[in-house]
Scaffold this active site. Sequence first.
Site, PDB file in Angstrom:
ATOM      1  N   ASP A  21      11.803   3.886  -5.354  1.00  0.00           N
ATOM      2  CA  ASP A  21      10.809   5.021  -6.084  1.00  0.00           C
ATOM      3  C   ASP A  21      11.645   6.172  -6.077  1.00  0.00           C
ATOM      4  OD1 ASP A  21       9.048   2.872  -5.942  1.00  0.00           O
ATOM      5  OD2 ASP A  21       7.865   3.520  -4.236  1.00  0.00           O
ATOM      6  N   ASP A  46      -2.309  -4.349  -8.191  1.00  0.00           N
ATOM      7  CA  ASP A  46      -2.111  -3.482  -6.755  1.00  0.00           C
ATOM      8  C   ASP A  46      -3.577  -3.603  -6.011  1.00  0.00           C
ATOM      9  OD1 ASP A  46       0.115  -2.504  -7.789  1.00  0.00           O
ATOM     10  OD2 ASP A  46      -0.385  -0.465  -7.985  1.00  0.00           O
TER      11      ASP A  46
END
Length: 242
Positions: free
Chosen positions: A132, A11
């Site tokens: 998500d 990330d």
Amino acid sequence: MELMIIFPAIDIKDGKCVRLIKGDFNQMTSYQQSPFDQAKIYFENGFKNIHIVDLDGALKGKSANSNVVKEILKNTELKVQIGGGIRTIEDVNTWVKNGVDKVIIGTAAVENKDFLKTACEKFKDKIALSLDVKDGIIFLSGWKKQTKILAVDYLKQIKNFGVSRVIYTDINKDGTKLGPNIKDTVELSNKVKIPFIISGGISCIEDIKKIKSLNNPNIEGVIIGKSIYDGDIKINELAKQI
């Protein structure tokens, strides 16, 4: 084809490797290694795939760390799947041209199903869908925005678009290292014939072995992030699972 793909995650925020807990930018850890150095470590340990999220991109709606990713693409032979801030066909095209293996579309795909359909038609086998999910409901924009859409309903609507894989993240689990939500992921994956990637909560090698032992053709792989960075999962141990 590998039996199950293991995707170490990188990330990126402000050009650095970071991890969040449950998507909370106030609970962010930065790590010493640059994203390129980290990618190189994975490559040298025999990994073939990596999962990269441009967190600045996810927040701002446009790619902000593309130079970092291009460096990884140019200098390793890793298959990169990239997400974060990909909102237009032009964004997808740019990444495909730069040589990424899969382009991940999340928020834009849920807000505009036509966009997802067009992207899948235009770039065959290149589009991954990121969902998500918290308690069955889809969240958007780096988890800042709750929809009223049930993941199962949405997946049924797009199941024939030609999405190459679904990256399913259980927000309740992500960054917690409490073990992944295997049950819900498998249940959902059985409803649509699209390969699923399990993401969120992987805490130890046992979690990976458990997912592998399912031998479920719908489960294509698993993404591992925080557990690697915090040292709970050693890279050389993980490499043995490839």
